[in-house]
Design an enzyme around this catalytic site. Sequence first.
Site, PDB file in Angstrom:
ATOM      1  N   ASN A 132      -1.086   4.068   1.390  1.00  0.00           N
ATOM      2  CA  ASN A 132      -1.451   4.284   2.063  1.00  0.00           C
ATOM      3  C   ASN A 132      -0.634   4.102   3.508  1.00  0.00           C
ATOM      4  O   ASN A 132      -0.560   3.448   4.233  1.00  0.00           O
ATOM      5  CB  ASN A 132      -2.995   3.708   2.754  1.00  0.00           C
ATOM      6  CG  ASN A 132      -3.638   5.139   3.461  1.00  0.00           C
ATOM      7  OD1 ASN A 132      -3.034   5.559   4.606  1.00  0.00           O
ATOM      8  ND2 ASN A 132      -4.951   4.718   3.530  1.00  0.00           N
TER       9      ASN A 132
ATOM     10  N   THR B 103       0.618  -0.572   0.007  1.00  0.00           N
ATOM     11  CA  THR B 103       0.176  -0.715  -0.445  1.00  0.00           C
ATOM     12  C   THR B 103       1.179   1.534  -0.023  1.00  0.00           C
ATOM     13  O   THR B 103       2.326   1.292   0.751  1.00  0.00           O
ATOM     14  CB  THR B 103      -1.024   0.120   1.399  1.00  0.00           C
ATOM     15  OG1 THR B 103      -1.620   1.385   0.732  1.00  0.00           O
ATOM     16  CG2 THR B 103      -0.179   0.356   2.359  1.00  0.00           C
TER      17      THR B 103
ATOM     18  N   LYS C 249      -2.415   3.097   6.952  1.00  0.00           N
ATOM     19  CA  LYS C 249      -2.590   1.308   7.249  1.00  0.00           C
ATOM     20  C   LYS C 249      -1.455   0.638   6.984  1.00  0.00           C
ATOM     21  O   LYS C 249      -1.078  -0.404   8.084  1.00  0.00           O
ATOM     22  CB  LYS C 249      -3.042   0.802   6.149  1.00  0.00           C
ATOM     23  CG  LYS C 249      -4.256   0.654   5.323  1.00  0.00           C
ATOM     24  CD  LYS C 249      -4.764   0.134   3.892  1.00  0.00           C
ATOM     25  CE  LYS C 249      -6.162   0.152   3.787  1.00  0.00           C
ATOM     26  NZ  LYS C 249      -6.663  -1.183   2.539  1.00  0.00           N
TER      27      LYS C 249
ATOM     28  N   GLY D  91     -11.089   6.536   5.425  1.00  0.00           N
ATOM     29  CA  GLY D  91     -12.066   5.525   5.407  1.00  0.00           C
ATOM     30  C   GLY D  91     -14.037   5.629   6.194  1.00  0.00           C
ATOM     31  O   GLY D  91     -14.283   7.013   5.982  1.00  0.00           O
TER      32      GLY D  91
ATOM     33  N   HIS E 178     -11.391  -5.518  11.248  1.00  0.00           N
ATOM     34  CA  HIS E 178     -11.460  -6.676  10.647  1.00  0.00           C
ATOM     35  C   HIS E 178     -10.478  -7.284  10.340  1.00  0.00           C
ATOM     36  O   HIS E 178     -10.191  -7.992  10.603  1.00  0.00           O
ATOM     37  CB  HIS E 178     -12.307  -6.098   9.819  1.00  0.00           C
ATOM     38  CG  HIS E 178     -11.965  -4.612   8.797  1.00  0.00           C
ATOM     39  ND1 HIS E 178     -12.183  -3.421  10.106  1.00  0.00           N
ATOM     40  CD2 HIS E 178     -11.803  -4.873   7.733  1.00  0.00           C
ATOM     41  CE1 HIS E 178     -11.916  -3.006   9.164  1.00  0.00           C
ATOM     42  NE2 HIS E 178     -11.365  -3.176   7.972  1.00  0.00           N
TER      43      HIS E 178
ATOM     44  N   LYS F  33      -9.484   0.280  17.963  1.00  0.00           N
ATOM     45  CA  LYS F  33      -9.754  -0.835  16.468  1.00  0.00           C
ATOM     46  C   LYS F  33      -8.360  -1.170  16.686  1.00  0.00           C
ATOM     47  O   LYS F  33      -9.262  -2.643  16.040  1.00  0.00           O
ATOM     48  CB  LYS F  33      -9.368   0.680  15.758  1.00  0.00           C
ATOM     49  CG  LYS F  33      -9.947   0.798  14.550  1.00  0.00           C
ATOM     50  CD  LYS F  33      -9.651   1.578  13.463  1.00  0.00           C
ATOM     51  CE  LYS F  33      -9.372   1.041  12.191  1.00  0.00           C
ATOM     52  NZ  LYS F  33      -9.105   2.525  10.865  1.00  0.00           N
TER      53      LYS F  33
ATOM     54  N   ASP G  96      -7.104  -6.451   1.095  1.00  0.00           N
ATOM     55  CA  ASP G  96      -8.156  -5.764   0.327  1.00  0.00           C
ATOM     56  C   ASP G  96      -9.497  -5.708   1.088  1.00  0.00           C
ATOM     57  O   ASP G  96      -9.701  -6.508   1.988  1.00  0.00           O
ATOM     58  CB  ASP G  96      -8.006  -6.448  -1.083  1.00  0.00           C
ATOM     59  CG  ASP G  96      -8.585  -5.636  -1.825  1.00  0.00           C
ATOM     60  OD1 ASP G  96      -8.891  -4.657  -2.401  1.00  0.00           O
ATOM     61  OD2 ASP G  96     -10.079  -5.795  -2.030  1.00  0.00           O
ATOM     62  N   SER G  97     -10.130  -4.365   1.603  1.00  0.00           N
ATOM     63  CA  SER G  97     -11.045  -4.268   2.360  1.00  0.00           C
ATOM     64  C   SER G  97     -11.738  -3.334   1.831  1.00  0.00           C
ATOM     65  O   SER G  97     -11.723  -2.387   1.145  1.00  0.00           O
ATOM     66  CB  SER G  97     -10.104  -4.076   3.988  1.00  0.00           C
ATOM     67  OG  SER G  97      -9.969  -2.888   3.566  1.00  0.00           O
TER      68      SER G  97
ATOM     69  N   ASP H  98     -14.578   4.651   8.674  1.00  0.00           N
ATOM     70  CA  ASP H  98     -14.580   4.733   9.914  1.00  0.00           C
ATOM     71  C   ASP H  98     -15.683   5.613  11.004  1.00  0.00           C
ATOM     72  O   ASP H  98     -16.124   4.664  11.434  1.00  0.00           O
ATOM     73  CB  ASP H  98     -13.479   4.728  10.551  1.00  0.00           C
ATOM     74  CG  ASP H  98     -12.140   3.483  10.293  1.00  0.00           C
ATOM     75  OD1 ASP H  98     -12.848   2.763   9.790  1.00  0.00           O
ATOM     76  OD2 ASP H  98     -11.472   3.307  11.049  1.00  0.00           O
TER      77      ASP H  98
END
Length: 202
Positions: free
Chosen positions: A10, A8, A13, A156, A187, A182, A68-69, A158
């Site tokens: 990001n 990623t 992340k 995102g 997940h 979190k 991937d989420s 959240d």
Amino acid sequence: MPQIVLATHNPHKVEEFQAIVAATRPDFEVVGYEGPEPIEDGVTFAENALIKARAAAEHSGLPALADDSGVCVDVLGGSPGVFSAYWAGHAKDAAANLNLLLDQLSDIGDPHRTAQFVSTIALVVPGADGTVREHVVEGVWPGRLATAPSGAGGFGYDPIFVPDGQEPGAERTVGEWTADEKNAASHRSRAFGALATLLAAL
């Protein structure tokens, strides 16, 4: 310190995965991916995670993780799903994605706003002999969507996701949770729990 590349660009992340990985393998450093982005043309989370992990492992020569989420809304038949990052267009505008989803659900009552955050993590490990090992795990975080964003934490979707299992009357969106809260329940952490034994063998 051995490194694992996270497929990623990001930084959020990377930070999140570093915290999750550190809980099981504090001797590993998660680094961001600096190569070209592959085309994510899979139609499932698993397909896209493997596409990204394979590209990162090939480019870096390191073991690679890819997540991937997305959020899957029951009343929308599981959408946005794999299209969560692009729900409002290819600009990947998180605020636009969130606002479009809220608009689409504006007439939907609370009992029907059930949703799940889904994370699929692929681990690709290149071997010195040219072989490649691949593993895929999944984590699901059930909840529902609020009618308006709340909280400045996370990213995102959240700020509109309300996880199940909270005390009635004291429910908060993930945007109102601390990073530690979190990381312990998300997940991704659920998917990573299944991945921990694989990393232990690296």
